[in-house]
Design a protein around this motif. Sequence first.
Motif, mmCIF file in Angstrom:
data_model
loop_
_atom_site.group_PDB
_atom_site.id
_atom_site.type_symbol
_atom_site.label_atom_id
_atom_site.label_comp_id
_atom_site.label_asym_id
_atom_site.label_seq_id
_atom_site.Cartn_x
_atom_site.Cartn_y
_atom_site.Cartn_z
ATOM 1 N N PHE A 103 0.844 -1.185 0.000
ATOM 2 C CA PHE A 103 0.000 0.000 0.000
ATOM 3 C C PHE A 103 0.884 1.241 0.000
ATOM 4 N N GLN A 104 0.629 2.119 -0.948
ATOM 5 C CA GLN A 104 1.390 3.358 -1.050
ATOM 6 C C GLN A 104 0.797 4.388 -0.098
ATOM 7 N N THR A 105 1.621 5.239 0.429
ATOM 8 C CA THR A 105 1.122 6.312 1.281
ATOM 9 C C THR A 105 0.988 7.573 0.441
ATOM 10 N N ILE A 106 -0.094 8.249 0.652
ATOM 11 C CA ILE A 106 -0.343 9.503 -0.049
ATOM 12 C C ILE A 106 0.077 10.617 0.899
ATOM 13 N N PRO A 107 0.844 11.586 0.419
ATOM 14 C CA PRO A 107 1.216 12.700 1.296
ATOM 15 C C PRO A 107 -0.018 13.311 1.952
ATOM 16 N N ASP A 108 0.129 13.719 3.186
ATOM 17 C CA ASP A 108 -0.990 14.178 4.005
ATOM 18 C C ASP A 108 -1.805 15.284 3.336
ATOM 19 N N THR A 109 -1.142 16.253 2.750
ATOM 20 C CA THR A 109 -1.851 17.362 2.104
ATOM 21 C C THR A 109 -2.677 16.860 0.927
ATOM 22 N N ASP A 110 -2.076 16.026 0.081
ATOM 23 C CA ASP A 110 -2.793 15.470 -1.070
ATOM 24 C C ASP A 110 -3.970 14.626 -0.614
ATOM 25 N N ARG A 111 -3.756 13.802 0.401
ATOM 26 C CA ARG A 111 -4.811 12.914 0.898
ATOM 27 C C ARG A 111 -6.002 13.727 1.402
ATOM 28 N N LYS A 112 -5.731 14.779 2.161
ATOM 29 C CA LYS A 112 -6.823 15.612 2.696
ATOM 30 C C LYS A 112 -7.616 16.273 1.574
ATOM 31 N N ILE A 113 -6.922 16.773 0.571
ATOM 32 C CA ILE A 113 -7.610 17.434 -0.542
ATOM 33 C C ILE A 113 -8.427 16.430 -1.339
ATOM 34 N N MET A 114 -7.811 15.297 -1.686
ATOM 35 C CA MET A 114 -8.495 14.305 -2.520
ATOM 36 C C MET A 114 -9.677 13.676 -1.795
ATOM 37 N N VAL A 115 -9.464 13.243 -0.568
ATOM 38 C CA VAL A 115 -10.547 12.613 0.192
ATOM 39 C C VAL A 115 -11.607 13.644 0.552
ATOM 40 N N GLY A 116 -11.192 14.867 0.836
ATOM 41 C CA GLY A 116 -12.159 15.933 1.124
ATOM 42 C C GLY A 116 -13.065 16.219 -0.062
ATOM 43 N N ALA A 117 -12.476 16.280 -1.247
ATOM 44 C CA ALA A 117 -13.273 16.528 -2.458
ATOM 45 C C ALA A 117 -14.219 15.365 -2.732
ATOM 46 N N ALA A 118 -13.733 14.131 -2.570
ATOM 47 C CA ALA A 118 -14.593 12.954 -2.786
ATOM 48 C C ALA A 118 -15.721 12.923 -1.762
ATOM 49 N N THR A 119 -15.412 13.264 -0.528
ATOM 50 C CA THR A 119 -16.443 13.302 0.519
ATOM 51 C C THR A 119 -17.493 14.365 0.203
ATOM 52 N N ALA A 120 -17.043 15.528 -0.246
ATOM 53 C CA ALA A 120 -17.988 16.602 -0.588
ATOM 54 C C ALA A 120 -18.896 16.181 -1.737
ATOM 55 N N LEU A 121 -18.343 15.530 -2.761
ATOM 56 C CA LEU A 121 -19.160 15.081 -3.885
ATOM 57 C C LEU A 121 -20.138 13.985 -3.470
ATOM 58 N N ALA A 122 -19.690 13.040 -2.645
ATOM 59 C CA ALA A 122 -20.586 11.979 -2.162
ATOM 60 C C ALA A 122 -21.698 12.580 -1.304
ATOM 61 N N ALA A 123 -21.346 13.543 -0.455
ATOM 62 C CA ALA A 123 -22.358 14.196 0.387
ATOM 63 C C ALA A 123 -23.350 14.981 -0.469
ATOM 64 N N LEU A 124 -22.861 15.636 -1.516
ATOM 65 C CA LEU A 124 -23.748 16.369 -2.413
ATOM 66 C C LEU A 124 -24.700 15.423 -3.125
ATOM 67 N N SER A 125 -24.186 14.273 -3.536
ATOM 68 C CA SER A 125 -25.050 13.262 -4.164
ATOM 69 C C SER A 125 -26.133 12.789 -3.198
ATOM 70 N N MET A 126 -25.745 12.558 -1.966
ATOM 71 C CA MET A 126 -26.726 12.128 -0.964
ATOM 72 C C MET A 126 -27.737 13.257 -0.697
ATOM 73 N N PHE A 127 -27.254 14.496 -0.643
ATOM 74 C CA PHE A 127 -28.122 15.635 -0.370
ATOM 75 C C PHE A 127 -29.178 15.804 -1.451
ATOM 76 N N ILE A 128 -28.763 15.773 -2.723
ATOM 77 C CA ILE A 128 -29.775 15.954 -3.775
ATOM 78 C C ILE A 128 -30.693 14.747 -3.862
ATOM 79 N N GLY A 129 -30.235 13.598 -3.382
ATOM 80 C CA GLY A 129 -31.107 12.421 -3.330
ATOM 81 C C GLY A 129 -32.169 12.541 -2.253
ATOM 82 N N LEU A 130 -31.803 13.164 -1.177
ATOM 83 C CA LEU A 130 -32.758 13.328 -0.074
ATOM 84 C C LEU A 130 -33.601 14.567 -0.289
#
Length: 183
Positions: A156-183
């Motif tokens: 398993f490769q490690t993603i630098p902390d800054t990159d990980r926060k940005i990438m996972v944060g953006a994915a979380t925001a998009l998933a939350a937006l999908s859930m929001f418009i679904g509800l």
Amino acid sequence: IPILGAIAELNIRRILSFCLLSHIGVMLAGLAIYDHTALSGTVFYMIHHMIVIACLFLMCGILQRIFDTDDSRKMGGLMEHAPLLAWLWFIPIISLAGLPPFSGFWGKMLLVKGALEGGNYVLVGAMLLTGLLTLYALIAMWHMAVWRKAPETLVFQTIPDTDRKIMVGAATALAALSMFIGL
């Protein structure tokens, strides 16, 4: 027909590309029906699709960084390594497949309703079959990376902390937006 390519494919980006093509067909079906319900469903489905497919491709980028490959055969053990990421990936998968209560369900429901009102039963069958095959292709991909035991050669490769926060944060925001418009 493109969804059959997703079932046969092992590269996670190509799987999503085939899904993208097949769901463009679903949106075109809504335009072909051309009534108020189907057009409303098409607009909603387009918005949903842009959010969800962006989230899924972003998750593919994260997974490629973690596994150092985009070949699903060389992936595995994500649930043990990063369970929150595994579940975050699951949300847009079931949304794209059109399962309730996520955004994909509501857009597809309007499209199916418009098709039924117009007597377009073949389109209804095609849209529902596309959703079912999408679910199969994406869950198979998810299963290989998440639940299957990691190959012995996998590091398993490690993603630098800054990159990980940005990438996972953006994915979380998009998933939350999908859930929001679904509800």
